[in-house]
Design a protein around this motif. Structure first.
Motif, PDB file in Angstrom:
ATOM      1  N   TYR A   1       0.921  -1.189   0.028  1.00  0.00           N
ATOM      2  CA  TYR A   1       0.008   0.087   0.026  1.00  0.00           C
ATOM      3  C   TYR A   1       0.841   1.377  -0.045  1.00  0.00           C
ATOM      4  N   VAL A   2       1.977   1.237   0.724  1.00  0.00           N
ATOM      5  CA  VAL A   2       2.872   2.270   0.794  1.00  0.00           C
ATOM      6  C   VAL A   2       3.510   2.748  -0.481  1.00  0.00           C
ATOM      7  N   GLU A   3       4.056   1.580  -0.970  1.00  0.00           N
ATOM      8  CA  GLU A   3       4.619   1.852  -2.287  1.00  0.00           C
ATOM      9  C   GLU A   3       3.636   2.380  -3.561  1.00  0.00           C
ATOM     10  N   ALA A   4       2.640   1.907  -3.420  1.00  0.00           N
ATOM     11  CA  ALA A   4       1.375   2.397  -4.462  1.00  0.00           C
ATOM     12  C   ALA A   4       0.801   3.742  -3.996  1.00  0.00           C
ATOM     13  N   GLY A   5       1.439   4.174  -2.991  1.00  0.00           N
ATOM     14  CA  GLY A   5       0.866   5.645  -2.691  1.00  0.00           C
ATOM     15  C   GLY A   5      -0.437   5.580  -2.028  1.00  0.00           C
ATOM     16  N   LEU A   6      -1.048   4.590  -1.544  1.00  0.00           N
ATOM     17  CA  LEU A   6      -2.457   4.459  -0.960  1.00  0.00           C
ATOM     18  C   LEU A   6      -2.498   4.921   0.249  1.00  0.00           C
ATOM     19  N   LYS A   7      -3.372   5.595   1.044  1.00  0.00           N
ATOM     20  CA  LYS A   7      -3.554   6.131   2.324  1.00  0.00           C
ATOM     21  C   LYS A   7      -4.502   5.112   2.974  1.00  0.00           C
ATOM     22  N   VAL A   8      -3.839   4.117   3.881  1.00  0.00           N
ATOM     23  CA  VAL A   8      -4.558   3.332   4.579  1.00  0.00           C
ATOM     24  C   VAL A   8      -5.676   3.848   5.710  1.00  0.00           C
ATOM     25  N   GLU A   9      -5.168   4.961   6.168  1.00  0.00           N
ATOM     26  CA  GLU A   9      -5.933   5.522   7.227  1.00  0.00           C
ATOM     27  C   GLU A   9      -7.326   6.325   6.777  1.00  0.00           C
ATOM     28  N   GLU A  10      -7.441   6.193   5.265  1.00  0.00           N
ATOM     29  CA  GLU A  10      -8.613   6.756   4.652  1.00  0.00           C
ATOM     30  C   GLU A  10      -9.501   5.696   4.142  1.00  0.00           C
ATOM     31  N   MET A  11      -9.262   4.452   4.523  1.00  0.00           N
ATOM     32  CA  MET A  11      -9.941   3.341   3.980  1.00  0.00           C
ATOM     33  C   MET A  11     -11.515   3.644   4.117  1.00  0.00           C
ATOM     34  N   PRO A  12     -12.028   3.932   5.443  1.00  0.00           N
ATOM     35  CA  PRO A  12     -13.366   4.007   5.857  1.00  0.00           C
ATOM     36  C   PRO A  12     -14.130   4.976   4.871  1.00  0.00           C
ATOM     37  N   SER A  13     -13.453   6.265   4.590  1.00  0.00           N
ATOM     38  CA  SER A  13     -14.168   7.053   3.723  1.00  0.00           C
ATOM     39  C   SER A  13     -14.099   6.749   2.204  1.00  0.00           C
ATOM     40  N   VAL A  14     -12.970   6.087   1.750  1.00  0.00           N
ATOM     41  CA  VAL A  14     -13.007   5.173   0.448  1.00  0.00           C
ATOM     42  C   VAL A  14     -14.024   4.204   0.129  1.00  0.00           C
ATOM     43  N   PHE A  15     -14.186   3.556   1.298  1.00  0.00           N
ATOM     44  CA  PHE A  15     -15.201   2.424   1.376  1.00  0.00           C
ATOM     45  C   PHE A  15     -16.723   3.001   1.198  1.00  0.00           C
ATOM     46  N   GLU A  16     -17.039   4.096   1.688  1.00  0.00           N
ATOM     47  CA  GLU A  16     -18.289   4.907   1.713  1.00  0.00           C
ATOM     48  C   GLU A  16     -18.436   5.244   0.124  1.00  0.00           C
ATOM     49  N   GLU A  17     -17.469   5.661  -0.490  1.00  0.00           N
ATOM     50  CA  GLU A  17     -17.657   6.167  -1.865  1.00  0.00           C
ATOM     51  C   GLU A  17     -17.832   5.140  -2.724  1.00  0.00           C
ATOM     52  N   VAL A  18     -17.108   3.904  -2.614  1.00  0.00           N
ATOM     53  CA  VAL A  18     -17.259   2.894  -3.538  1.00  0.00           C
ATOM     54  C   VAL A  18     -18.505   2.195  -3.103  1.00  0.00           C
ATOM     55  N   LYS A  19     -19.055   2.476  -2.042  1.00  0.00           N
ATOM     56  CA  LYS A  19     -20.412   1.655  -1.894  1.00  0.00           C
ATOM     57  C   LYS A  19     -21.668   2.774  -2.613  1.00  0.00           C
ATOM     58  N   THR A  20     -21.297   3.736  -2.495  1.00  0.00           N
ATOM     59  CA  THR A  20     -22.250   4.952  -3.382  1.00  0.00           C
ATOM     60  C   THR A  20     -22.015   4.603  -4.918  1.00  0.00           C
ATOM     61  N   ARG A  21     -20.796   4.454  -5.407  1.00  0.00           N
ATOM     62  CA  ARG A  21     -20.823   4.204  -6.839  1.00  0.00           C
ATOM     63  C   ARG A  21     -21.283   2.931  -7.118  1.00  0.00           C
ATOM     64  N   ILE A  22     -21.236   1.921  -6.402  1.00  0.00           N
ATOM     65  CA  ILE A  22     -21.864   0.787  -6.521  1.00  0.00           C
ATOM     66  C   ILE A  22     -23.425   0.756  -6.799  1.00  0.00           C
ATOM     67  N   ARG A  23     -23.980   1.243  -5.673  1.00  0.00           N
ATOM     68  CA  ARG A  23     -25.581   1.761  -5.353  1.00  0.00           C
ATOM     69  C   ARG A  23     -25.875   2.338  -6.652  1.00  0.00           C
ATOM     70  N   GLU A  24     -25.191   3.399  -7.331  1.00  0.00           N
ATOM     71  CA  GLU A  24     -25.523   4.208  -8.552  1.00  0.00           C
ATOM     72  C   GLU A  24     -25.359   3.383  -9.627  1.00  0.00           C
ATOM     73  N   GLY A  25     -24.284   2.797  -9.774  1.00  0.00           N
ATOM     74  CA  GLY A  25     -23.756   1.738 -11.161  1.00  0.00           C
ATOM     75  C   GLY A  25     -24.786   0.822 -11.187  1.00  0.00           C
ATOM     76  N   VAL A  26     -25.193   0.166 -10.291  1.00  0.00           N
ATOM     77  CA  VAL A  26     -26.066  -1.007 -10.302  1.00  0.00           C
ATOM     78  C   VAL A  26     -27.259  -0.668 -10.750  1.00  0.00           C
ATOM     79  N   GLY A  27     -27.705   0.590 -10.093  1.00  0.00           N
ATOM     80  CA  GLY A  27     -29.362   1.085 -10.206  1.00  0.00           C
ATOM     81  C   GLY A  27     -29.482   1.760 -11.471  1.00  0.00           C
ATOM     82  N   ASN A  28     -28.328   2.167 -12.161  1.00  0.00           N
ATOM     83  CA  ASN A  28     -28.448   2.862 -13.533  1.00  0.00           C
ATOM     84  C   ASN A  28     -28.293   2.125 -14.573  1.00  0.00           C
ATOM     85  N   GLY A  29     -27.427   0.861 -14.366  1.00  0.00           N
ATOM     86  CA  GLY A  29     -27.024  -0.087 -15.166  1.00  0.00           C
ATOM     87  C   GLY A  29     -27.881  -1.163 -15.646  1.00  0.00           C
TER      88      GLY A  29
END
Length: 191
Positions: free
Chosen positions: A163-191
């Motif tokens: 994760y560190v080599e890829a430049g990912l911020k692990v401490e932001e995982m909960p906020s990234v989780f919520e963003e991805v969950k929203t994208r899934i809901r919108e993507g499947v709802g529209n798709g």
């Protein structure tokens, strides 16, 4: 192999330890589609399978590799990934008018608060009904990955070199989780 009439050779998949036919028969007799949850070393798969006399048919499925398309940059087999994969499968099932199923963990032993039950939690949040004891489901903090972020901070990043080599911020995982969950809901709802 024994050749006498009193010895019966078990099915090949049972001999190899791949299928528990007793459990499978009980699941099929329920009359509900099976929610097949499979965990590997790198990925997670959730499929809803309807059993017919002619054979099994997959109603809907989701593979953790699909999460990358929704912006999930972290591991594809941890607790948050299990939840998101099942959430995606649950939304797809609802689009196909299948709203209830029974858990089939296979030969993977389910553990209280583990990835299999995180998948059940994802299905429940999508609106798909799974018969499961609510005390077995993981806490919300584990589902969003707060335990991973806190361990990252406590260890000083040790063990997270990928994760560190890829430049990912692990401490932001909960906020990234919520963003991805929203994208899934919108993507499947529209798709």
């Amino acid at each position: 192999m024994a050749g006498s009439a009193s010895y019966r050779v078990k099915f090949k998949r049972r001999r190899k330890g791949l299928t528990d036919y007793y459990l499978r028969t009980r699941l099929l007799r329920s009359g509900l589609p099976r929610v097949v949850v499979r965990v590997s070393n790198k990925h997670f798969r959730v499929s809803v399978v309807s059993s017919m006399p002619a054979g099994d048919t997959v109603v809907a499925s989701a593979f953790s590799q699909e999460l990358k398309g929704f912006g999930w940059p972290f591991s594809l087999n941890n607790t948050p990934a299990a939840y998101l994969t099942a959430y995606l499968a649950g939304l797809r099932c609802l689009k196909r008018n299948v709203s209830e199923g029974i858990l089939d963990p296979g030969l993977h032993k389910p553990v209280k608060g583990g990835r299999v039950y995180a998948a059940c939690s994802g299905l429940l949040d999508a609106g798909f009904k799974v018969r499961v004891d609510s005390s077995m489901l993981p806490e919300k903090s584990r589902i969003v990955g707060e335990h991973i972020a806190s361990y990252f901070k406590a260890s000083g990043g040790q063990g997270f070199s990928g994760y560190v080599e890829a430049g990912l911020k692990v401490e932001e995982m909960p906020s990234v989780f919520e963003e991805v969950k929203t994208r899934i809901r919108e993507g499947v709802g529209n798709g």
